[in-house]
Design an enzyme around this catalytic site. Structure first.
Site, PDB file in Angstrom:
ATOM      1  N   ASN A   1      -5.144   7.298   3.494  1.00  9.88           N
ATOM      2  CA  ASN A   1      -4.812   6.648   4.759  1.00  9.88           C
ATOM      3  C   ASN A   1      -3.331   6.850   5.072  1.00  9.88           C
ATOM      4  OD1 ASN A   1      -5.761   4.413   6.838  1.00  9.88           O
ATOM      5  ND2 ASN A   1      -3.732   3.805   6.142  1.00  9.88           N
ATOM      6  N   GLU A   2      -3.058   7.537   6.183  1.00  6.80           N
ATOM      7  CA  GLU A   2      -1.692   7.676   6.689  1.00  6.80           C
ATOM      8  C   GLU A   2      -0.709   8.135   5.607  1.00  6.80           C
ATOM      9  OE1 GLU A   2      -0.769   3.908   8.509  1.00  6.80           O
ATOM     10  OE2 GLU A   2      -1.750   4.441  10.386  1.00  6.80           O
TER      11      GLU A   2
ATOM     12  N   GLU B   1      -1.409  -8.434   7.567  1.00  9.51           N
ATOM     13  CA  GLU B   1      -1.641  -8.066   8.973  1.00  9.51           C
ATOM     14  C   GLU B   1      -2.485  -9.104   9.711  1.00  9.51           C
ATOM     15  OE1 GLU B   1      -1.564  -3.286   8.864  1.00  9.51           O
ATOM     16  OE2 GLU B   1      -2.972  -4.197   7.458  1.00  9.51           O
ATOM     17  N   GLN B   2      -2.226 -10.363   9.425  1.00 10.52           N
ATOM     18  CA  GLN B   2      -3.014 -11.451  10.009  1.00 10.52           C
ATOM     19  C   GLN B   2      -2.934 -11.492  11.530  1.00 10.52           C
ATOM     20  OE1 GLN B   2      -0.957 -14.324   7.454  1.00 10.52           O
ATOM     21  NE2 GLN B   2      -2.940 -15.138   6.827  1.00 10.52           N
ATOM     22  N   TYR B   3      -1.781 -11.098  12.095  1.00  9.05           N
ATOM     23  CA  TYR B   3      -1.584 -11.221  13.538  1.00  9.05           C
ATOM     24  C   TYR B   3      -1.990  -9.965  14.310  1.00  9.05           C
ATOM     25  CZ  TYR B   3       1.080 -15.638  13.264  1.00  9.05           C
ATOM     26  OH  TYR B   3       1.461 -16.941  13.089  1.00  9.05           O
ATOM     27  N   HIS B   4      -2.433  -8.935  13.598  1.00  4.72           N
ATOM     28  CA  HIS B   4      -2.807  -7.688  14.277  1.00  4.72           C
ATOM     29  C   HIS B   4      -4.025  -7.924  15.173  1.00  4.72           C
ATOM     30  CE1 HIS B   4      -3.790  -3.444  14.886  1.00  4.72           C
ATOM     31  NE2 HIS B   4      -2.648  -3.126  14.314  1.00  4.72           N
TER      32      HIS B   4
ATOM     33  N   TRP C   1       3.339  -5.162  14.043  1.00  5.00           N
ATOM     34  CA  TRP C   1       4.500  -4.590  13.363  1.00  5.00           C
ATOM     35  C   TRP C   1       5.628  -4.177  14.300  1.00  5.00           C
ATOM     36  CZ3 TRP C   1       4.591   0.008  15.753  1.00  5.00           C
ATOM     37  CH2 TRP C   1       3.366   0.616  16.113  1.00  5.00           C
TER      38      TRP C   1
ATOM     39  N   ARG D   1       0.860  -1.177   0.000  1.00  6.80           N
ATOM     40  CA  ARG D   1       0.000   0.000   0.000  1.00  6.80           C
ATOM     41  C   ARG D   1       0.896   1.226   0.000  1.00  6.80           C
ATOM     42  NH1 ARG D   1      -1.149   1.954   5.548  1.00  6.80           N
ATOM     43  NH2 ARG D   1       0.059   0.710   7.005  1.00  6.80           N
TER      44      ARG D   1
ATOM     45  N   GLU E   1      -7.860   5.440  14.331  1.00  5.79           N
ATOM     46  CA  GLU E   1      -7.456   4.050  14.549  1.00  5.79           C
ATOM     47  C   GLU E   1      -6.773   3.979  15.902  1.00  5.79           C
ATOM     48  OE1 GLU E   1      -4.953   2.360  11.553  1.00  5.79           O
ATOM     49  OE2 GLU E   1      -6.141   3.154   9.890  1.00  5.79           O
TER      50      GLU E   1
END
Length: 709
Positions: A196-197, A394-397, A354, A158, A346
């Protein structure tokens, strides 16, 4: 969300109005100060029907494009049960909205917004421009950003677009316009998030050309540019605009500062490209924001914020636990971008994916973090994210639902927050932090020092936070603002290291002092002009005459040296400046002890009356204890008084004022119970009783309404 370890570093006055469109729709309703403005402060933005509803909003970022439509009802039932009142949708869904060039599919988004309305969940629409679709990047590779190494980005991440690309901007304008035409009058869409950001610039040839054109428009002639940058140094003189490189790496200080300003203006115009087309088609009641990253220094946030209804930011901890002061000052920074309340767009639902160590926040810490945001001026707190995609980076977020679609343990804490927001909403409606103290934060000065730190130990953000931490016990609320902001309402203004003080800023600061203000300058102040060139006057430059003193020499310290005087005995660390008090009425408050010979017995802090006020120069980085004594002196000199008097370490006391009310949000960040004594009885909004002394358990929270203002 954050997929790197950048420090993350918002809020609309809560507003939820009820409109009948075949079903009951809850709209976020903003208090008067934000409702009275459109983007940039112009024009009314709220219909009379949008009156007083939820002043505090709780949200979760939702990605219905990642799941079958049959899942929508279940997601929204769980949101409603957790008292979630809004959700951001769509900011990464470009390939779903426009699966092929010029072919748009919004049916799924129509269904999501309608279903959300049925469950009293309002929608903030994110424009999907941080993640262009593969058909675009394949057909038009020129829209991809180029890194400093000259390599063009590839698809699959992204923020991989070029922020100067005219082709990309046209695609962005088109998708934002199509969304605004479709949802600009939808009663359940309360606002918009642009992109976004914002983060990475591009270093392609077109960006270089645009930078050169930007410089030409500013300086008009090469003679002017060469003079202001002193390009005769190292034979840097330019004879053609096309010879000027991009301003990264070890290069001329003037060039490097102008590059940062160009990046700022480019992000502002990138944003405006979408804001304008949304405003063309959308109701004025719909706010427009974007989510910043706290103290991220890629551009000047004061400038970029001007085109927004309000500022927002993404509040993440990463490894470890919430630092009361670091987190608090970042809220204060974001509130200061537009000097009004903000959104936390957010925030961390327990953990991220991360950081170096992605530990989970302690039980109760997420709630304390949410209430601290409210205390510092947030009117909304939104969690990223509702439920993880089954694949993706970002599966573990952290999430509020597990991969199976059922609540994780944190869900109950979020539900408690939502219940408390509803309970305290009426009390906090129409309120904002009102501060006696301002800390000045300037991107130009930050960049200038970072370009030439002179010592690797110099930590600008650490120094800023140290002053904030030292002043907080006396100030209750502190504003972090641009040096050019109006200052007349503050009893005390502190500039920890205001490196650039050009003539217009010097005049502004002296006017504040002359009218009775107390101005405190920290080390490295007043060295440079607006071109990042050294001033021909010694520090603090154009303020030296008012101070009745100046800096004779500055020193990067190898070790600490003693300092003593009116603030007791302590140490000078990292950086020290040898001062001279030249005016007869200039007072030396602190002097150096035995040091490097040059500093021995020399002034470290000088103060002087000027007009109706005082100007003080602190020429060194003080240790924590001595800086605390300095803060006590500043408070006494300026008449700054805390709300409750001294409170225990780890307690954050925040004041919000407005609509005839004075509200305190009190949060305990210690893992032990602590008592708080009030000056008189106040209504405990969450506890439901009048209190004069109360005990906060670990990560405990109370909201107090003071009826004796």
């Amino acid at each position: 969300m954050r997929s790197d370890s950048r420090s993350s570093v918002f809020s609309v006055r809560g507003m939820v109005g009820i409109l009948a469109v075949g079903l009951i729709v809850i709209l976020a309703v903003f208090p008067t100060r934000i409702l009275a403005r459109g983007p940039g402060g112009a024009g009314p933005t709220a219909p009379a029907a949008a009156t007083q509803q939820n002043a505090l909003l709780l949200g979760a970022s939702w990605y219905p494009e990642q799941w079958p439509e049959s899942r929508m009802d279940e997601d929204l039932k769980l949101m409603e049960a957790a008292h979630i009142t809004f959700s951001r949708v769509g900011e990464f869904a470009w390939s779903r909205m426009e699966p092929s060039e010029g072919k748009f599919d919004f049916d799924w988004l129509d269904h999501a917004i309608a279903k959300a309305a049925q469950h009293h969940v309002a929608i903030v629409l994110g424009t999907p421009t941080p993640a262009p679709p593969a058909w675009m990047t394949q057909k038009y590779p020129d829209v991809l950003r180029v890194g400093m190494d000259g390599r063009r980005a590839v698809h699959g991440n992204r923020q991989h677009f070029s922020f100067t690309s005219e082709r990309y901007r046209e695609f962005c304008r088109q998708i934002a316009g199509e969304m605004a035409k479709r949802y600009g009058h939808n009663p359940n869409v309360i606002g918009w998030q642009i992109d976004n950001e914002y983060a990475e610039p591009s270093y392609d040839d077109f960006t270089k050309q645009k930078f050169q054109e930007w410089l030409k428009a500013k300086y008009k002639t090469l003679d002017s540019l060469n003079e202001h940058w002193t390009t005769s140094y190292w034979s840097q003189t330019y004879f053609d605009w096309s010879q000027i490189p991009l301003g990264e790496g070890y290069n001329n200080p003037g060039l490097r500062l102008e590059w940062k300003r160009f990046v700022t203006d480019t992000w502002a115009s990138y944003q405006k490209n979408q804001v304008d087309v949304i405003r063309e088609h959308a109701d004025p009641r719909q706010f427009i924001t974007t989510n910043f990253m706290g103290f991220f220094d890629g551009f000047d946030h004061y400038t970029v914020s001007k085109g927004l209804t309000m500022a927002s930011w993404d509040n993440y901890v990463g490894s470890g636990h919430v630092d009361l002061d670091a987190n608090g000052i970042t809220h204060d920074l974001t509130r200061g971008f537009k000097r009004q309340n903000f959104f936390v767009m957010e925030t961390q639902p327990g953990m991220v994916n991360w950081a170096g160590v992605n530990n989970f926040l302690n039980k109760g810490e997420v709630r304390a973090m949410a209430w601290q945001a409210i205390g510092h001026g947030a009117d909304a707190v939104e969690y990223w994210q509702w439920r993880s995609a089954l694949s993706g980076q970002e599966q573990y977020h952290g999430t509020l639902l597990g991969a199976d679609g059922t609540p994780v343990p944190l869900y109950s804490e979020i539900t408690q927050i939502g219940d408390e927001f509803a309970k305290a909403s009426d009390s906090l409606k129409g309120t904002t932090p009102v501060s006696q103290v301002a800390i000045l934060f300037d991107y130009d000065s930050r960049w200038a020092i970072d370009f030439q730190e002179h010592t690797e130990k110099y930590d600008q953000m650490g120094l800023l936070q140290a002053y904030h931490r030292a002043l907080r016990p006396y100030a209750t609320s502190i504003d972090v603002v641009n040096p050019h902001a109006p200052l007349d309402g503050y009893k005390l203004v502190v500039a920890p290291d205001l490196n650039l003080i050009p003539e217009d800023l010097a005049k502004h600061l002296l006017e504040y002092v002359n009218n009775g203000g107390q101005l405190v300058l920290g080390p490295r102040s007043g060295m440079k002009d607006q071109y990042n060139a050294l001033l021909p006057q010694r520090q603090p430059g154009l303020l030296a005459d008012a101070l009745g003193g100046r800096v004779e020499q500055y020193y990067a310290l190898e070790k600490d040296f003693p300092v003593s005087g009116a603030w007791g005995s302590g140490t000078s660390t990292i950086w020290a400046e040898q001062l001279k008090a030249s005016a007869a009425d200039a007072q030396v408050l602190m002097t150096y002890g035995a040091a490097n010979g040059w500093l021995d017995g020399q002034p470290a802090v000088v103060t002087r009356a000027y007009g109706k006020g005082h100007i003080t120069y602190i020429g060194t980085v003080l240790d924590e204890k001595t800086l605390a004594a300095a803060a006590a002196w500043m408070a006494q000199q300026s008449g700054v008084m805390s709300a409750f008097g001294p409170v225990a370490d780890g307690i954050d006391v925040c004041r919000r004022v407005g609509a005839g009310k004075q509200i305190y949000v009190v949060v305990n960040f210690k893992r032990e119970s602590q008592s708080v004594t009030l000056p008189h009885a106040m209504k405990a909004v969450l506890g439901g009783a009048d209190e004069t002394t109360f005990v906060l358990p670990e990560y405990g929270v109370e909201v107090l309404q003071d009826n004796q203002q």
